[in-house]
Every structure is written in structure tokens, then in C-alpha cells.
Design a protein around this motif. Structure first.
Motif, short mmCIF file in Angstrom:
data_model
loop_
_atom_site.label_atom_id
_atom_site.label_comp_id
_atom_site.label_asym_id
_atom_site.label_seq_id
_atom_site.Cartn_x
_atom_site.Cartn_y
_atom_site.Cartn_z
N VAL A 313 0.96 -1.27 0.08
CA VAL A 313 0.06 -0.09 0.09
C VAL A 313 0.82 1.13 -0.10
O VAL A 313 1.86 1.46 0.70
N THR A 360 -2.20 -0.87 -4.19
CA THR A 360 -3.36 0.18 -3.80
C THR A 360 -2.45 1.42 -3.55
O THR A 360 -1.26 1.46 -3.01
N CYS A 380 -1.94 6.43 -11.14
CA CYS A 380 -2.82 5.28 -11.12
C CYS A 380 -3.68 4.86 -12.37
O CYS A 380 -3.89 3.81 -12.86
N LYS A 385 -4.13 1.09 -11.34
CA LYS A 385 -3.86 1.08 -10.04
C LYS A 385 -5.09 1.69 -9.18
O LYS A 385 -5.44 2.68 -9.72
N PRO A 386 -5.95 0.98 -8.40
CA PRO A 386 -6.84 1.60 -7.74
C PRO A 386 -6.24 2.68 -6.62
O PRO A 386 -5.30 2.45 -5.95
N TYR A 387 -7.21 3.68 -6.36
CA TYR A 387 -6.65 4.56 -5.27
C TYR A 387 -7.95 5.06 -4.42
O TYR A 387 -9.12 4.93 -4.90
N TYR A 409 -12.66 1.78 -3.43
CA TYR A 409 -11.59 2.47 -4.01
C TYR A 409 -11.88 2.81 -5.32
O TYR A 409 -12.86 2.33 -5.99
#
Length: 412
Positions: A313, A360, A380, A385-387, A409
């Protein structure tokens, strides 16, 4: 089985230094053919940790009641623990009940230990169980095993002893944070109640204005009907009638304007109430996350661990003075945490590589620059990539996100 958060430091040579324990037999192999040890055959130095680690308070209470101690029904947890420790060193029927209860509760762990086992085999089984979070059963099995060498007994006793200190310290900090968050939640609830009262007052004012407009419209209708029925023929009468109608229309327009302003104020209050409700819900979720964290720490000895995010993370922004706390909590959840202050001291050229390493990305919206936010979102999206934007840079928002209670997310 679930993985227990690793709360103890790696083994140190200091553990091998002889502690002020009673003398133990040094030839573990010579004991390998003997029967397993009973509690009264184990040095009393270890009784406290065995009772506190290998039996729950409820099990100990029921055992003491079966042993004839009726006042154990109302005794405090500390008093029960003391009685159990004293009972472990006796050789009477109650002590046999205690020994049987330990063997029955940890039967599976006892079976895993070969009767003819060397020190390295026993140590390997302990390390694997400890890293997996399975503490109570292997601890009793090794303490009562006839082939456990004194060095190994001292080593596992030291690790369990330090684990109890670290878990207690972490629990006290989490309870303090939970109390503070509950106070903040009560303050937000009071503010929400005041906003709701203002909204109700605005709605009542709007209803009164609408009623007044209806009365004026009815009055204008009656005035016009009365003027037509009277059949006034003089110019003066016409002028008076027109003047009354104009005055009534002007008053109606003024009231309509006031009604529009009241409606606009009502909408503004409604939007403010919705924002406060969202904030209240966020704080409730963070409160639930802290309660879950405290419960997880209290249940650590039972090998129960809450779910954690999969993969590293990345936390961008926030306050540097909280980084150590964020890192400590992430380590307790077996989460690999990457930190970047959003460009205050760390170079933003490091962000693409860090986003590439993370599964994440988290960032607090109240303590990060617009430039860093835009860069994180763009990276992202580029790297799929999820944020997750966090409500604040405080510990509560981070705990809620790590515990899965902080919201969904955002997908790139």
C-alpha cells in the motif's frame, strides 16, 4: 489458519542468556522416553504464563467451579488467574483437573510433537506455529514435552512474555484513540442535530409564506370580483380599483420573492446537512475500524486476524510526524507500507516507481498539494492501480482504509 500480526522483534542472542529460572534438566534426550510433564512437575516460574496463555478466563472459571470453588462464579479475572497459578503447583484432584483441561484443549498441538524429537525439530515446530499466530497450543505442548531442552524452554517463555507486554501496550493506545474518536463523533452528532433544527425552521417559514401568498391571491380574486359586480363607472373608481390590484400584485410579487429566497436557503441548508451526514458516516466507519483494530489485538492470542489489503500500500502526503505510527500499524497487519510526503521533502520523481510497486494507493485530501493529487491520479490511471482519497491525514482514516471500512477504492 489466519496469520497473527508479528508483534515481537526477531529473536536475539540475548534470549540465550540464562535467566533467573529454576534449574532445569540439561539432558533433553534422556527425558524423551518419559511421560509428558504435569503442571506440578514444571517449575513454578512458568505457571503464570501457562495459565494466562493456554486457558481462557471462562475455561478457568468453570474449572475452579467444578473443583468446588463456588465463589469463583463472582471472582475477578485477576483473582481467577492467581488461583489458577497456585493450583498449577499442587498435586491434588483440582490440579489434575487443570492438567486434563490443558491437555484436552490443546490435544491437536500435543499430537503434532513427536515423542522422540530433537531440539532443532521442536524449535522448528515452535517457529512455524509462532509465525502463523498459533501460540497457546504449541506453548503448552512444548512446556510439557519430556524432550524439551532448557534452552528452548527459556527461549519460548521469553517470546511469550514479551508478546504479552507488546499486545497490552498496543491495546491501551488503541483504546485511547477510540475514546477520542467517540468524543469527536458525539460533537458531530450535536452539530448535525442543530443543522436539522435550522432546516425544520426554514421549512416552517416556507410553509407560512406559501400560505400567505395563497391568502393574497384569494384576496385579489375577491377584490376583482367585487369591483366588476359593483360596476363602477367613474374614472376615479377605476383608478382606485386598478391601484388596489396593482398594490396587491406588488405585494404578491414581494412575497413570491421572499418565498424564492426561503427556498434557496432551504436548499443550501439541505446541502450542508447532507455534507454533515456524509462526514458523520465517515467518522462512524472510522470508529468501527478502530473498534475492529482493538478487538483484533485482544483476540491476537486466539490466532484471529482481520482481512488486510492484498499487496503493498502506497500512502502519499499526510504528516511526517505520523509516519512511524502508520508504519507500525501496517506492520501489525502484515501490510507492506510505502510512504511519500507528496513533494514536501521527497522528490515527486520517485512517485512513478512507488505507484508501480503498490497494489493500492491512499492519500489524505486535507494534507496534500493539488499537484501531487493530480500526479497520483494520472499515474494510477496509466498503471491501472486503484486509489482511495482519505477524509483526513489522521490515524483514524488510515486505520479505516487498511481495515476495509474506509469506502470503495476509485478505479482508474
Amino acid at each position: 489458519m489466519p496469520t497473527l500480526p508479528r508483534l515481537v522483534p526477531p529473536r536475539s542472542p540475548a534470549l540465550a542468556v540464562p535467566l533467573p529460572f529454576p534449574a532445569l534438566p540439561e539432558d533433553g534426550a534422556a527425558k524423551s522416553g518419559a511421560q509428558r510433564l504435569r503442571t506440578w512437575e514444571i517449575p513454578s516460574t512458568f505457571h503464570c504464563s501457562i495459565i494466562g496463555t493456554c486457558l481462557t478466563t471462562g475455561e478457568l472459571r468453570q474449572l475452579l467451579i467444578r473443583a468446588g470453588q463456588e465463589d469463583a462464579r463472582t471472582a475477578t479475572d485477576h483473582a481467577l488467574h492467581g488461583r489458577g497459578v497456585r493450583l498449577a503447583g499442587q498435586r491434588d484432584q483440582a490440579a489434575r483437573l487443570l492438567n486434563k483441561a490443558l491437555d484436552r484443549r490443546h490435544e491437536n498441538s500435543i499430537r503434532r510433537l513427536p515423542r522422540q524429537a530433537g531440539e532443532e525439530t521442536l524449535r522448528a515446530i515452535w517457529r512455524e506455529s509462532f509465525d502463523r499466530g498459533d501460540i497457546a497450543g504449541p506453548y503448552w505442548a512444548l512446556m510439557s514435552h519430556p524432550a524439551s531442552p532448557p534452552a528452548l524452554v527459556r527461549e519460548i517463555f521469553g517470546e511469550v512474555h514479551m508478546l504479552s507486554h507488546l499486545v497490552g501496550s498496543a491495546s491501551r493506545l488503541d483504546i485511547a484513540r477510540l475514546t477520542l474518536l467517540e468524543r469527536e463523533l458525539e460533537a458531530e452528532k450535536d452539530r448535525s442535530r442543530r443543522q436539522q433544527a435550522r432546516l425544520k425552521a426554514a421549512a416552517a417559514e416556507r410553509t407560512g409564506l406559501q400560505q400567505r401568498v395563497g391568502e393574497l391571491e384569494e384576496w385579489i380574486t375577491r377584490a376583482r370580483a367585487s369591483a366588476i359586480a359593483a360596476g363602477r363607472s367613474t374614472r376615479a373608481g377605476e383608478r382606485r380599483r386598478y391601484a388596489e390590484e396593482d398594490a396587491g400584485a406588488a405585494r404578491a410579487d414581494a412575497l413570491a420573492h421572499r418565498l424564492a429566497e426561503a427556498e434557496e436557503r432551504g436548499h443550501a441548508l439541505q446541502r450542508e446537512l447532507e455534507q454533515l451526514q456524509d462526514l458523520s458516516h465517515s467518522i462512524l466507519r472510522e470508529n468501527e475500524a478502530l473498534e475492529a483494530a482493538v478487538a483484533a489485538q485482544l483476540q491476537a492470542g486466539r490466532g484471529v486476524a482481520p482481512p488486510s489489503p492484498a499487496g503493498p500500500v502506497l500512502y502519499v502526503g499526510g504528516r511526517r510526524n505520523l509516519f512511524d505510527h502508520l508504519r507500525a500499524y501496517a506492520e501489525s497487519r502484515n501490510v507492506e507500507l510505502l510512504l511519500h510526503d507528496g513533494g514536501m521533502e521527497d522528490s515527486t520523481t520517485m512517485l512513478p516507481a512507488l505507484v508501480g510497486q503498490a497494489a493500492t494507493v491512499l492519500f489524505p485530501v486535507d494534507h496534500i498539494s493539488h499537484t501531487a493529487v493530480g500526479l497520483v491520479k494520472r499515474l494510477c490511471r496509466q498503471q491501472a492501480k486503484p486509489y482511495l482519497p482519505l477524509r483526513s491525514a489522521g490515524l483514524a482514516s488510515f486505520l479505516a482504509a487498511i481495515s476495509g471500512a474506509g469506502g470503495a477504492y476509485s478505479q482508474p
